[in-house]
Design a protein around this motif. Structure first.
Motif, PDB file in Angstrom:
ATOM      1  N   TRP A   1      51.312  37.762  35.218  1.00 28.97           N
ATOM      2  CA  TRP A   1      51.449  37.076  36.541  1.00 28.97           C
ATOM      3  C   TRP A   1      52.193  35.696  35.987  1.00 28.97           C
ATOM      4  CZ3 TRP A   1      49.614  33.048  39.464  1.00 28.97           C
ATOM      5  CH2 TRP A   1      49.959  33.300  40.829  1.00 28.97           C
ATOM      6  N   ARG A   2      53.443  35.992  36.554  1.00 28.50           N
ATOM      7  CA  ARG A   2      53.983  34.435  36.357  1.00 28.50           C
ATOM      8  C   ARG A   2      54.226  33.997  34.981  1.00 28.50           C
ATOM      9  NH1 ARG A   2      53.003  31.182  42.137  1.00 28.50           N
ATOM     10  NH2 ARG A   2      53.810  32.676  43.250  1.00 28.50           N
ATOM     11  N   GLY A   3      54.305  35.230  34.090  1.00 29.13           N
ATOM     12  CA  GLY A   3      54.461  34.678  32.760  1.00 29.13           C
ATOM     13  C   GLY A   3      53.383  34.540  31.706  1.00 29.13           C
ATOM     14  N   ARG A   4      52.193  34.778  32.547  1.00 26.70           N
ATOM     15  CA  ARG A   4      50.813  34.814  31.577  1.00 26.70           C
ATOM     16  C   ARG A   4      50.249  36.057  31.780  1.00 26.70           C
ATOM     17  NH1 ARG A   4      51.675  30.125  28.147  1.00 26.70           N
ATOM     18  NH2 ARG A   4      51.766  28.214  29.505  1.00 26.70           N
ATOM     19  N   ARG A   5      49.366  36.342  30.721  1.00 29.97           N
ATOM     20  CA  ARG A   5      48.546  37.417  30.700  1.00 29.97           C
ATOM     21  C   ARG A   5      46.945  37.006  31.202  1.00 29.97           C
ATOM     22  NH1 ARG A   5      48.055  42.965  31.647  1.00 29.97           N
ATOM     23  NH2 ARG A   5      46.366  43.755  30.283  1.00 29.97           N
ATOM     24  N   TRP A   6      46.696  37.104  32.186  1.00 29.06           N
ATOM     25  CA  TRP A   6      45.309  36.725  32.701  1.00 29.06           C
ATOM     26  C   TRP A   6      44.223  37.856  32.615  1.00 29.06           C
ATOM     27  CZ3 TRP A   6      44.454  31.671  34.180  1.00 29.06           C
ATOM     28  CH2 TRP A   6      45.374  30.840  34.327  1.00 29.06           C
ATOM     29  N   THR A   7      43.295  37.193  32.386  1.00 32.02           N
ATOM     30  CA  THR A   7      41.780  37.970  32.348  1.00 32.02           C
ATOM     31  C   THR A   7      41.091  37.231  33.296  1.00 32.02           C
ATOM     32  OG1 THR A   7      42.066  38.671  29.887  1.00 32.02           O
ATOM     33  CG2 THR A   7      39.764  38.910  31.093  1.00 32.02           C
ATOM     34  N   ALA A   8      40.362  37.968  33.882  1.00 32.49           N
ATOM     35  CA  ALA A   8      39.509  37.507  35.051  1.00 32.49           C
ATOM     36  C   ALA A   8      38.017  38.348  35.050  1.00 32.49           C
ATOM     37  CB  ALA A   8      40.071  37.385  36.501  1.00 32.49           C
ATOM     38  N   TRP A   9      37.056  37.662  35.490  1.00 34.27           N
ATOM     39  CA  TRP A   9      35.605  38.259  35.713  1.00 34.27           C
ATOM     40  C   TRP A   9      35.202  37.756  37.158  1.00 34.27           C
ATOM     41  CZ3 TRP A   9      33.383  41.397  32.101  1.00 34.27           C
ATOM     42  CH2 TRP A   9      33.988  41.310  30.953  1.00 34.27           C
ATOM     43  N   PHE A  10      35.039  38.759  37.695  1.00 40.22           N
ATOM     44  CA  PHE A  10      34.666  38.745  39.195  1.00 40.22           C
ATOM     45  C   PHE A  10      33.170  39.186  39.288  1.00 40.22           C
ATOM     46  CE2 PHE A  10      36.853  42.820  39.035  1.00 40.22           C
ATOM     47  CZ  PHE A  10      35.947  43.735  40.173  1.00 40.22           C
ATOM     48  N   ALA A  11      32.428  38.910  40.564  1.00 33.80           N
ATOM     49  CA  ALA A  11      31.236  39.149  41.123  1.00 33.80           C
ATOM     50  C   ALA A  11      31.285  40.084  42.150  1.00 33.80           C
ATOM     51  CB  ALA A  11      30.288  38.005  41.182  1.00 33.80           C
ATOM     52  N   PRO A  12      31.167  41.307  42.029  1.00 32.87           N
ATOM     53  CA  PRO A  12      30.949  42.131  43.577  1.00 32.87           C
ATOM     54  C   PRO A  12      30.127  41.654  44.411  1.00 32.87           C
ATOM     55  CG  PRO A  12      31.634  43.621  41.413  1.00 32.87           C
ATOM     56  CD  PRO A  12      30.958  42.153  40.980  1.00 32.87           C
ATOM     57  N   GLU A  13      29.149  41.386  43.687  1.00 29.78           N
ATOM     58  CA  GLU A  13      27.956  40.775  44.575  1.00 29.78           C
ATOM     59  C   GLU A  13      28.234  39.796  45.686  1.00 29.78           C
ATOM     60  OE1 GLU A  13      23.480  38.760  43.873  1.00 29.78           O
ATOM     61  OE2 GLU A  13      24.741  39.609  42.121  1.00 29.78           O
ATOM     62  N   ILE A  14      29.474  38.971  45.453  1.00 34.71           N
ATOM     63  CA  ILE A  14      29.973  37.779  46.264  1.00 34.71           C
ATOM     64  C   ILE A  14      31.174  38.342  46.696  1.00 34.71           C
ATOM     65  CG2 ILE A  14      30.238  35.393  46.496  1.00 34.71           C
ATOM     66  CD1 ILE A  14      28.981  34.801  43.901  1.00 34.71           C
ATOM     67  N   PRO A  15      31.289  39.031  47.980  1.00 37.81           N
ATOM     68  CA  PRO A  15      32.288  39.644  48.393  1.00 37.81           C
ATOM     69  C   PRO A  15      33.475  38.904  49.080  1.00 37.81           C
ATOM     70  CG  PRO A  15      30.441  39.998  50.033  1.00 37.81           C
ATOM     71  CD  PRO A  15      30.023  39.383  48.825  1.00 37.81           C
ATOM     72  N   VAL A  16      34.011  37.822  48.312  1.00 41.35           N
ATOM     73  CA  VAL A  16      34.946  37.025  48.690  1.00 41.35           C
ATOM     74  C   VAL A  16      36.212  37.278  47.944  1.00 41.35           C
ATOM     75  CG1 VAL A  16      35.621  34.560  48.972  1.00 41.35           C
ATOM     76  CG2 VAL A  16      33.187  35.270  49.601  1.00 41.35           C
ATOM     77  N   GLN A  17      37.424  37.554  48.324  1.00 39.52           N
ATOM     78  CA  GLN A  17      38.492  37.992  47.524  1.00 39.52           C
ATOM     79  C   GLN A  17      39.142  36.559  46.906  1.00 39.52           C
ATOM     80  OE1 GLN A  17      41.042  41.186  48.304  1.00 39.52           O
ATOM     81  NE2 GLN A  17      39.249  42.179  49.638  1.00 39.52           N
ATOM     82  N   ASP A  18      38.359  35.570  46.224  1.00 41.31           N
ATOM     83  CA  ASP A  18      38.981  34.415  46.179  1.00 41.31           C
ATOM     84  C   ASP A  18      38.822  33.902  44.629  1.00 41.31           C
ATOM     85  OD1 ASP A  18      40.788  32.047  46.388  1.00 41.31           O
ATOM     86  OD2 ASP A  18      39.308  31.139  47.737  1.00 41.31           O
ATOM     87  N   GLY A  19      38.988  32.884  44.100  1.00 42.33           N
ATOM     88  CA  GLY A  19      38.728  32.244  42.918  1.00 42.33           C
ATOM     89  C   GLY A  19      39.444  31.035  42.696  1.00 42.33           C
ATOM     90  N   PRO A  20      39.479  30.465  41.403  1.00 44.43           N
ATOM     91  CA  PRO A  20      40.023  29.162  41.290  1.00 44.43           C
ATOM     92  C   PRO A  20      41.424  29.212  41.146  1.00 44.43           C
ATOM     93  CG  PRO A  20      39.224  30.261  38.941  1.00 44.43           C
ATOM     94  CD  PRO A  20      38.690  31.200  40.104  1.00 44.43           C
ATOM     95  N   TRP A  21      41.822  27.824  41.325  1.00 42.86           N
ATOM     96  CA  TRP A  21      43.349  27.632  41.294  1.00 42.86           C
ATOM     97  C   TRP A  21      44.199  28.670  42.144  1.00 42.86           C
ATOM     98  CZ3 TRP A  21      47.464  30.227  37.913  1.00 42.86           C
ATOM     99  CH2 TRP A  21      48.633  29.435  37.939  1.00 42.86           C
ATOM    100  N   LYS A  22      45.223  29.235  41.887  1.00 40.53           N
ATOM    101  CA  LYS A  22      45.945  30.373  42.726  1.00 40.53           C
ATOM    102  C   LYS A  22      45.321  31.704  42.480  1.00 40.53           C
ATOM    103  CE  LYS A  22      50.104  27.467  42.473  1.00 40.53           C
ATOM    104  NZ  LYS A  22      51.615  27.401  42.136  1.00 40.53           N
ATOM    105  N   LEU A  23      44.189  31.907  41.721  1.00 45.87           N
ATOM    106  CA  LEU A  23      43.927  33.161  41.529  1.00 45.87           C
ATOM    107  C   LEU A  23      43.150  33.652  42.735  1.00 45.87           C
ATOM    108  CD1 LEU A  23      42.812  32.680  37.686  1.00 45.87           C
ATOM    109  CD2 LEU A  23      45.211  33.463  38.692  1.00 45.87           C
ATOM    110  N   CYS A  24      43.268  35.025  42.941  1.00 43.45           N
ATOM    111  CA  CYS A  24      42.587  35.568  44.004  1.00 43.45           C
ATOM    112  C   CYS A  24      42.879  37.172  43.995  1.00 43.45           C
ATOM    113  CB  CYS A  24      42.873  35.085  45.430  1.00 43.45           C
ATOM    114  SG  CYS A  24      44.962  35.148  45.962  1.00 43.45           S
TER     115      CYS A  24
END
Length: 287
Positions: free
Chosen positions: A165-188
């Motif tokens: 995404w936008r020139g970078r290879r991003w790795t994310a770890w998300f918690a399905p237990e918290i059902p919010v489709q959001d994250g830090p910065w612009k990640l979501c």
């Protein structure tokens, strides 16, 4: 901040709830005041229904103090006392990052219902923060690919996802237990709150340090009317120009003066601007 035990909640239940989730992160970025020296600072993500706000709490404190003439005078006095630095050679310099300082100027307000956002930020100034701009993000949907890998972060089982995404290879770890489709910065955009994310081969990393609930709604931005409308492309172009030409711009404003960069021990160092290292988004940069 301790792990928050969320009662069984669906995404719809969270969106309709009166509670606000407050997620604290350690955010590591590339520094601009030294050569290849990452900087880690605390950031906060507050989520209230379908809205969220990403910001630095100290910056918000400074803005709140500056919004009132009396507290603004008190703040400036505290800053003057904290920012005067005596160097090993006996000279005195000013460190704008010390004391109650607004080092992080970024505020991001997301609309989780349509993956859009309003990004409020200051371009890099010659001496401190520069002009204030706001630009829209109309589609933040990242093309995540979810894997079977899991690990535990602050007590939550998280699932691994990756994307380019936008020139970078991003790795994310998300918690399905918290059902919010959001994250830090612009990640979501993942089926659970992003608790950790990093861009491969760069200093950029976001690590959740805790979560809590609050009854307080998302706070509005101080000095909102002072932000001029712009675009991401125009903002990055002007910010790039100011950083890359900081010495000449400073000398034009203060004839005969010069900028000297120092390390944590007060020793002079060379400043070298590397845009593909400095920015988390490189898709608009020219090689």
């Amino acid at each position: 901040m301790k792990r928050l035990i969320l009662l069984p909640l669906t995404a719809a239940a969270i969106a309709a709830s009166a509670i606000t989730l407050q997620v604290s992160y350690d955010a590591t970025t590339a520094g601009t005041m030294s050569v290849y020296k990452p900087q880690t600072r605390p950031m906060m993500l507050t989520i209230d229904g379908s809205r969220s706000k990403y910001f630095n709490t100290m910056s918000q404190y400074v803005d709140s103090m500056m919004s009132n003439p009396t507290t603004a005078a008190q703040l400036r006095e505290a800053q003057r006392a904290a920012q005067a630095v005596t160097n090993p050679d006996g000279s005195v310099s000013v460190d704008l990052t010390r004391g109650p300082a607004k080092v992080i100027t970024l505020y991001i307000y997301k609309n989780l219902a349509n993956n859009s956002a309003e990004v409020y930020d200051h371009i890099s100034g010659v001496f401190g923060e520069g002009e204030a701009y706001v630009y829209p993000e109309t589609d933040l949907a990242q093309p995540w690919e979810i894997s079977d890998s899991t690990k535990t972060i602050i007590g939550y089982e998280c699932v691994k996802a990756e994307c380019d995404w936008r020139g970078r290879r991003w790795t994310a770890w998300f918690a399905p237990e918290i059902p919010v489709q959001d994250g830090p910065w612009k990640l979501c955009g993942l089926p659970g709150l992003i608790l950790e994310a990093y861009a491969d081969g760069t200093p950029f990393k976001f690590s959740a340090t805790g979560i809590q609930q609050s009854d307080a709604p998302i706070s509005e931005l101080f000095f909102k009317d002072e932000y001029a409308r712009s675009t991401r492309e125009k903002f990055m172009k002007e910010d790039y120009h100011n950083i890359d030409n900081r010495e000449s711009l400073f000398q034009a404003q203060y004839p005969g003066a010069r900028i000297e960069y120092r390390d944590d021990d007060g020793n002079p160092i060379e400043f070298k601007f590397e845009p593909f290292y400095h920015y988390p988004e490189t898709d608009l940069l020219k090689k």
